[in-house]
Design an enzyme around this catalytic site. Structure first.
Site, mmCIF file in Angstrom:
data_model
loop_
_atom_site.group_PDB
_atom_site.id
_atom_site.type_symbol
_atom_site.label_atom_id
_atom_site.label_comp_id
_atom_site.label_asym_id
_atom_site.label_seq_id
_atom_site.Cartn_x
_atom_site.Cartn_y
_atom_site.Cartn_z
ATOM 1 N N ASP A 52 -10.698 41.338 -55.810
ATOM 2 C CA ASP A 52 -10.976 41.240 -54.379
ATOM 3 C C ASP A 52 -12.051 42.250 -54.011
ATOM 4 O O ASP A 52 -12.475 43.070 -54.838
ATOM 5 C CB ASP A 52 -9.708 41.466 -53.534
ATOM 6 C CG ASP A 52 -8.983 42.753 -53.900
ATOM 7 O OD1 ASP A 52 -9.665 43.743 -54.250
ATOM 8 O OD2 ASP A 52 -7.747 42.776 -53.846
ATOM 9 N N LYS A 91 -11.281 35.946 -51.978
ATOM 10 C CA LYS A 91 -10.052 35.215 -51.687
ATOM 11 C C LYS A 91 -9.588 35.518 -50.276
ATOM 12 O O LYS A 91 -10.076 36.445 -49.622
ATOM 13 C CB LYS A 91 -8.964 35.600 -52.696
ATOM 14 C CG LYS A 91 -8.589 37.072 -52.658
ATOM 15 C CD LYS A 91 -7.730 37.457 -53.832
ATOM 16 C CE LYS A 91 -7.381 38.948 -53.779
ATOM 17 N NZ LYS A 91 -6.666 39.405 -54.972
#
Length: 339
Positions: free
Chosen positions: A196, A219
């Protein structure tokens, strides 16, 4: 308790620790621990070649935590090794009560060694009427009487700023780098992947040390501990990927990323995670995934079920924590551990 680590005593008993000048502290070191990770505390004590201090940590009949320090700690530099894992509330209260007991026993200084810092996921408000739990925990540790904190791979580096006392945020990176170098992977075919945006600094750091390429998974989080992969930026097709993160909880975030990498043409996929929480069905999820290997450290005790996994490799941070304790005691630089 054996009196050790005076300026004279360490130079006589630990010849591999380098030159000790006359300005070295005269207070001897004592190590204590609670119930959350005694194996790690024992490994650190063994690495430093000093015994663990005796402390009674038990329960009263009404369930309250009872602590009694069974050593003379007056004038000592005390280090309490207690990750706030497992039953997080009990581990935290053990730590706080031990610090208070040591403070009232006239310890010269108290350093809380917290390899895993619980309540770190709530380090900011993402919507109205939410707490900042990581700040509350920092306040509790400080008020209890700690003079310093040593921790490892905080979920958010900004948590260091929540403390009004020195806080050293160690990195598991040196141990992880050493592991992957030993695998002799072809660095031209290796891509380090951040799961991430928040993990970009950690992943780029590892990529630079390995001489590898870098990629990032974008995401969204519809709910806590649940993620949906939107896009992957970086060339991963036909490459060996190493996904690096600070913790693994349910495993869904990691495995969703692994599946997305595989669908986009990644060859072999490895993962390195500092804190192995392994909640819910994480063990079966990982064992049945395309992962080649999952590397974790011993900041949190690995469950017997997880230890049976064929894909699991546990690395010990005892040498890293031990060296940080030694450097803290002798007023030497801790940041040099990561240069």
């Amino acid at each position: 308790m054996k009196e050790i680590w005076s300026a004279q005593g360490l130079s006589e008993n630990c010849g591999n620790c380098g030159h000790i000048d006359s300005s070295a502290p005269s207070h001897h070191v004592m190590l204590f621990h609670g119930h959350s990770n005694p194996a790690l505390a024992e490994a650190v004590a063994k690495h430093l070649d000093i015994p663990l201090g005796r402390a009674l940590v038990s329960r009263f009949s009404n369930g309250e935590i009872r602590v009694k320090i069974e050593e003379n700690v007056r004038g000592s530099r005390v280090f309490v090794i207690q990750p706030t894992c497992g039953n997080v509330n009990d581990s935290l209260m053990e730590l706080l009560i031990m610090i208070d007991a040591l403070s009232r026993a006239s310890a010269y200084s108290i350093c809380a060694v917290i390899p895993y810092y619980g309540y770190a996921k709530q380090e900011k408000k993402t919507s109205g009427r939410e707490p900042i739990s990581a700040k509350l925990v920092a306040n509790l540790i400080t008020v209890a009487g700690a003079d310093r904190v040593i921790t490892v791979d905080l979920h958010a580096a900004a948590i260091q700023g929540f403390f009004d006392i020195p806080c050293d945020n160690l990195k598991a990176l040196p141990i992880i780098v050493e592991h992957y170098r030993a695998l002799n992977l072809n660095r031209e075919d290796v891509v380090v992947v951040s799961p991430d945006a928040g993990g970009v600094a950690r992943a780029t750091d590892l990529a630079e040390h390995l001489g590898a390429q870098f990629a990032i998974i974008f995401k969204r989080r519809p709910e806590p501990d649940q993620t949906q992969v939107i896009e992957i930026v970086g060339d991963i097709e036909g490459k060996d990927c190493i996904v690096v993160d600070d913790m693994i909880s349910t495993g869904h975030t990691l495995i969703n990323g692994v599946k997305a990498l595989k669908e986009r043409g990644a060859k072999k996929i490895y993962a390195a995670v500092t804190h192995s929480i392994m909640a819910g069905d994480a063990v079966s999820l990982i064992e049945n995934s395309p992962l080649e290997e999952l590397v974790v450290t011993d900041t949190i005790p690995v469950s017997p079920e997880a230890l049976k996994m064929s894909k699991l490799k546990v690395l010990s941070l005892a040498p890293l924590l031990g060296e940080a304790i030694r450097r803290t005691h002798f007023n030497q630089s801790v940041s040099e551990l990561f240069v």
